[in-house]
Write an enzyme that holds these catalytic residues in place. Structure first.
Site, PDB file in Angstrom:
ATOM      1  N   GLY A 129       0.787  -1.228   0.000  1.00 14.58           N
ATOM      2  CA  GLY A 129       0.000   0.000   0.000  1.00 14.58           C
ATOM      3  C   GLY A 129       0.820   1.280   0.000  1.00 14.58           C
ATOM      4  N   HIS A 159       1.395   0.780 -13.260  1.00 17.29           N
ATOM      5  CA  HIS A 159       2.169  -0.420 -13.595  1.00 17.29           C
ATOM      6  C   HIS A 159       3.662  -0.076 -13.502  1.00 17.29           C
ATOM      7  CE1 HIS A 159       3.037  -4.312 -15.311  1.00 17.29           C
ATOM      8  NE2 HIS A 159       3.955  -3.708 -16.047  1.00 17.29           N
ATOM      9  N   GLN A 213      11.009   7.274  -7.547  1.00 19.77           N
ATOM     10  CA  GLN A 213      11.254   8.255  -8.624  1.00 19.77           C
ATOM     11  C   GLN A 213      10.080   8.372  -9.603  1.00 19.77           C
ATOM     12  OE1 GLN A 213      15.063   7.672 -10.548  1.00 19.77           O
ATOM     13  NE2 GLN A 213      16.164   7.669  -8.607  1.00 19.77           N
TER      14      GLN A 213
HETATM   15  C1  GAR Z   1       3.614  -1.346  -7.235  1.00 17.63           C
HETATM   16  O1  GAR Z   1       4.938  -1.403  -7.691  1.00 17.63           O
HETATM   17  C2  GAR Z   1       2.660  -1.319  -8.417  1.00 17.63           C
HETATM   18  O2  GAR Z   1       3.158  -0.607  -9.496  1.00 17.63           O
HETATM   19  C3  GAR Z   1       2.566  -2.793  -8.742  1.00 17.63           C
HETATM   20  O3  GAR Z   1       2.500  -3.431  -7.490  1.00 17.63           O
HETATM   21  C4  GAR Z   1       3.233  -2.659  -6.537  1.00 17.63           C
HETATM   22  C5  GAR Z   1       2.375  -2.422  -5.326  1.00 17.63           C
HETATM   23  O4  GAR Z   1       3.077  -1.759  -4.305  1.00 17.63           O
HETATM   24  N1  GAR Z   1       1.437  -3.057  -9.576  1.00 17.63           N
HETATM   25  C6  GAR Z   1       1.445  -3.967 -10.560  1.00 17.63           C
HETATM   26  O5  GAR Z   1       2.400  -4.686 -10.785  1.00 17.63           O
HETATM   27  C7  GAR Z   1       0.164  -4.037 -11.398  1.00 17.63           C
HETATM   28  N2  GAR Z   1       0.376  -4.809 -12.559  1.00 17.63           N
HETATM   29  P1  GAR Z   1       2.314  -1.002  -3.131  1.00 17.63           P
HETATM   30  O6  GAR Z   1       1.267  -1.984  -2.570  1.00 17.63           O
HETATM   31  O7  GAR Z   1       3.380  -0.699  -2.120  1.00 17.63           O
HETATM   32  O8  GAR Z   1       1.681   0.226  -3.694  1.00 17.63           O
END
Ligand code: GAR
Length: 208
Positions: free
Chosen positions: A12, A110, A179
């Protein structure tokens, strides 16, 4: 006021970036009306609760099959009556019914420069593993609208990030988040909330 629902699966940090940007006035005319997670015990739900945002989980494990889960997920989204659905690290395929109902009203972050390193099987840390395996020197992040294809909807914004010698997937993931992701996603929400974005012939046009 743009009502947004944020869908999450894990840590999150992107949800946190949205919450922090709203507190800092970098996202305006926006209210997070709910957070939905497909897991019950994730840090994201805690982040939502700490910010006083209603948070619920809808887990596929609690439903007999995928169709029933998909309907429950759509019901949960509809309950919040959102104008925009934000996928902030939501690692579940979006049901076609939801895509149809929220046409050009679902956005996703993404962690690569689409159309590289995206599509089926490319999510979370796996994306950064593939980037390093391939020896790419530049990667980045993309915010896009969600359509019926996987990572194929109109691109809203992108930012490049350098791959450095000795990177591990975790180190690269963190750099891409710091970044690119935590900047792009709040910016896209603010642009949508303030009417600066429209979709014309399947491409995003931004008014300056
Ligand atoms: C993030 O890097 C997001 O871009 C990726 O999952 C991670 C979640 O991190 N999403 C995908 O790969 C969608 N295809 P977070 O829960 O710390 O925001």
């Amino acid at each position: 006021m743009l009502r947004i629902v944020v869908l999450v699966s894990g840590g999150g940090t992107n949800l946190q970036a949205i919450i922090d940007s709203m507190a800092a006035g970098k996202i305006t005319n926006t209210e997070i009306v709910g957070v939905i997670s497909n897991n019950k015990t994730v840090k994201s739900l805690e982040r939502a609760k700490n910010a006083g945002i209603p948070a619920v989980s809808v887990s596929p494990k609690d439903f007999e099959n995928r169709d029933i889960f998909n309907d429950a997920l759509l019901d949960a989204v509809n309950e919040f009556k959102p104008d925009l659905v934000v996928l902030a690290g939501f690692l579940v395929a979006i049901p076609p019914k939801m895509v149809a109902q929220y046409s050009n009203r679902i956005i996703n972050i993404h962690p690569s420069l689409i159309p590289s390193f995206c599509g089926v099987g490319y999510y979370g840390l796996k994306v950064h593993e593939r980037v390093l395996e391939r020896g790419a020197k530049v990667t980045g992040a993309t915010v896009h609208f969600v359509n019926e294809g996987m990572d194929e909807g109109p691109i809203i914004s992108q930012k490049a990030v350098c791959v450095e010698d000795g990177d591990t997937p975790e180190v690269l993931q963190r750099r891409v988040m710091e970044q690119a992701e935590w900047i792009l996603l709040p910016q896209a929400i603010d642009d949508i909330a303030n009417g600066r974005i429209s979709v014309v012939e399947n491409k995003v046009v931004k008014k300056i």
